[in-house]
Scaffold this active site. Structure first.
Site, PDB file in Angstrom:
ATOM      1  CG  ASN A 157     -94.829 -52.082  25.058  1.00  0.00           C
ATOM      2  OD1 ASN A 157     -95.766 -52.888  25.063  1.00  0.00           O
ATOM      3  ND2 ASN A 157     -94.842 -50.985  24.309  1.00  0.00           N
TER       4      ASN A 157
ATOM      5  N   GLY B 232     -90.086 -45.610  19.274  1.00  0.00           N
ATOM      6  CA  GLY B 232     -88.776 -46.158  18.934  1.00  0.00           C
ATOM      7  C   GLY B 232     -88.824 -47.172  17.805  1.00  0.00           C
ATOM      8  CB  VAL B 233     -86.648 -50.103  17.121  1.00  0.00           C
ATOM      9  CG1 VAL B 233     -86.803 -51.037  18.275  1.00  0.00           C
ATOM     10  CG2 VAL B 233     -86.271 -50.851  15.863  1.00  0.00           C
ATOM     11  CG  ASP B 234     -92.854 -51.803  19.647  1.00  0.00           C
ATOM     12  OD1 ASP B 234     -93.168 -52.627  18.767  1.00  0.00           O
ATOM     13  OD2 ASP B 234     -93.437 -51.710  20.744  1.00  0.00           O
TER      14      ASP B 234
ATOM     15  CB  SER C  15     -82.767 -51.721  27.307  1.00  0.00           C
ATOM     16  OG  SER C  15     -83.694 -52.727  27.675  1.00  0.00           O
TER      17      SER C  15
ATOM     18  N   GLY D  11     -82.950 -46.923  24.230  1.00  0.00           N
ATOM     19  CA  GLY D  11     -83.685 -45.734  23.791  1.00  0.00           C
ATOM     20  C   GLY D  11     -84.643 -45.272  24.877  1.00  0.00           C
ATOM     21  CB  VAL D  12     -88.335 -45.650  25.133  1.00  0.00           C
ATOM     22  CG1 VAL D  12     -89.424 -45.418  26.172  1.00  0.00           C
ATOM     23  CG2 VAL D  12     -88.727 -44.960  23.820  1.00  0.00           C
ATOM     24  CE1 TYR D  13     -89.661 -49.306  28.221  1.00  0.00           C
ATOM     25  CE2 TYR D  13     -88.757 -51.470  27.774  1.00  0.00           C
ATOM     26  CZ  TYR D  13     -89.843 -50.649  27.942  1.00  0.00           C
ATOM     27  OH  TYR D  13     -91.111 -51.164  27.844  1.00  0.00           O
TER      28      TYR D  13
HETATM   29  N1  AR6 Z   1     -83.671 -49.152  13.488  1.00  0.00           N
HETATM   30  C1  AR6 Z   1     -82.670 -49.460  14.348  1.00  0.00           C
HETATM   31  N2  AR6 Z   1     -82.569 -48.946  15.581  1.00  0.00           N
HETATM   32  C2  AR6 Z   1     -83.522 -48.074  15.962  1.00  0.00           C
HETATM   33  C3  AR6 Z   1     -84.611 -47.695  15.132  1.00  0.00           C
HETATM   34  C4  AR6 Z   1     -84.659 -48.280  13.840  1.00  0.00           C
HETATM   35  N3  AR6 Z   1     -85.639 -48.004  12.985  1.00  0.00           N
HETATM   36  N4  AR6 Z   1     -85.387 -46.808  15.825  1.00  0.00           N
HETATM   37  C5  AR6 Z   1     -84.807 -46.629  17.023  1.00  0.00           C
HETATM   38  N5  AR6 Z   1     -83.681 -47.377  17.111  1.00  0.00           N
HETATM   39  P1  AR6 Z   1     -86.086 -48.036  21.658  1.00  0.00           P
HETATM   40  P2  AR6 Z   1     -86.102 -49.522  24.196  1.00  0.00           P
HETATM   41  C6  AR6 Z   1     -82.722 -47.516  18.228  1.00  0.00           C
HETATM   42  O1  AR6 Z   1     -86.555 -46.795  22.323  1.00  0.00           O
HETATM   43  O2  AR6 Z   1     -85.138 -48.558  24.791  1.00  0.00           O
HETATM   44  C7  AR6 Z   1     -90.990 -48.458  22.674  1.00  0.00           C
HETATM   45  O3  AR6 Z   1     -91.965 -47.489  22.917  1.00  0.00           O
HETATM   46  C8  AR6 Z   1     -82.688 -46.417  19.258  1.00  0.00           C
HETATM   47  O4  AR6 Z   1     -81.859 -45.351  18.819  1.00  0.00           O
HETATM   48  O5  AR6 Z   1     -86.679 -48.391  20.347  1.00  0.00           O
HETATM   49  O6  AR6 Z   1     -85.885 -50.995  24.404  1.00  0.00           O
HETATM   50  C9  AR6 Z   1     -91.450 -49.853  23.042  1.00  0.00           C
HETATM   51  O7  AR6 Z   1     -92.814 -50.043  22.789  1.00  0.00           O
HETATM   52  C10 AR6 Z   1     -82.069 -47.146  20.446  1.00  0.00           C
HETATM   53  O8  AR6 Z   1     -80.652 -47.150  20.372  1.00  0.00           O
HETATM   54  O9  AR6 Z   1     -86.276 -49.344  22.603  1.00  0.00           O
HETATM   55  C11 AR6 Z   1     -91.143 -49.907  24.511  1.00  0.00           C
HETATM   56  O10 AR6 Z   1     -92.167 -49.299  25.265  1.00  0.00           O
HETATM   57  C12 AR6 Z   1     -82.564 -48.587  20.288  1.00  0.00           C
HETATM   58  O11 AR6 Z   1     -83.097 -48.662  18.958  1.00  0.00           O
HETATM   59  C13 AR6 Z   1     -89.877 -49.095  24.635  1.00  0.00           C
HETATM   60  O12 AR6 Z   1     -89.889 -48.191  23.524  1.00  0.00           O
HETATM   61  C14 AR6 Z   1     -83.638 -48.997  21.277  1.00  0.00           C
HETATM   62  O13 AR6 Z   1     -84.507 -47.897  21.488  1.00  0.00           O
HETATM   63  C15 AR6 Z   1     -88.643 -49.939  24.525  1.00  0.00           C
HETATM   64  O14 AR6 Z   1     -87.515 -49.133  24.762  1.00  0.00           O
END
Ligand code: AR6
Length: 174
Positions: free
Chosen positions: A26, A34-36, A124, A126-128
């Site tokens: 972010n 999430g992944v972050d 984008s 997941g959380v987004y």
């Molecule tokens: N390995 C691979 N993919 C993953 C993992 C992992 N360990 N964990 C989650 N995913 P998201 P966004 C997938 O939410 O939507 C954070 O709080 C997940 O299933 O990680 O871009 C940041 O700080 C989904 O398909 O990222 C931002 O505030 C994908 O990764 C916000 O979330 C992306 O989900 C960013 O949201």
């Protein structure tokens, strides 16, 4: 510029042994869910410290949506983490240009740091809240259409259902 292979895989991107993994971060660059969250937990404090320096220096107002910046990867098997900020999904506004910019700019950063193997999460989606199927279309078509010296890009899908969906989308785009 050589041809880039695009691969699909299922799993946890923090375990990937590649030159660079991409973080769906972010604006703050200071971590989140999430992944972050997973990358900062597995990589340790070194990544956060570099992110803090970036915030103090180049990105005082935060990393803008669609842009990308690299740090080293701390305890992760990868050498680099390329942080990018995806757009949040909005029904009434097409932000796909920004989502595509995440992939394009991450490849440009990979070229700058001479990373030839790179793994992306589904930015984008997941959380987004970006709809997964369209997130996959945007990812695969942008990777396919971006000139780069990267030799292999892997789109890492976290769960089996999303991995299956990505296989279907890839077959359709072929
Ligand atoms: N390995 C691979 N993919 C993953 C993992 C992992 N360990 N964990 C989650 N995913 P998201 P966004 C997938 O939410 O939507 C954070 O709080 C997940 O299933 O990680 O871009 C940041 O700080 C989904 O398909 O990222 C931002 O505030 C994908 O990764 C916000 O979330 C992306 O989900 C960013 O949201």
């Amino acid at each position: 510029m050589t041809h880039m292979d695009i691969e699909l895989a299922r799993g946890d991107i923090t375990t990937w042994t590649v030159d660079a993994i991409v973080n769906a971060a972010n604006h703050t660059l200071l971590g989140g869910g999430g992944v972050d969250g997973a990358i900062h937990r597995a990589g340790g404090r070194a990544i956060l410290q570099e992110c803090r320096l970036l915030r103090a220096d180049r990105y005082a107002d935060g990393l803008p949506t669609g842009e990308a910046v690299a740090t080293t990867a701390g305890k992760l098997p990868a050498h680099w983490v390329i942080h990018t900020v995806g757009p949040t999904w909005a029904k009434t506004k097409d932000k796909s240009g920004l989502l595509r910019a995440c992939y394009r700019n991450s490849l440009a950063v990979a070229d700058e740091i001479s990373a030839t193997t790179i793994a992306f999460p589904l930015i984008s989606a997941g959380v987004y809240r970006w709809p997964k199927e369209d997130a996959i279309v945007q990812a695969l078509t942008t990777l396919r259409d971006t000139p780069t010296s990267v030799s292999t890009a892997t789109l890492v899908l976290y769960d089996e259902a999303t991995h299956r969906l990505a296989e279907q989308v890839a077959a359709r785009l072929d």
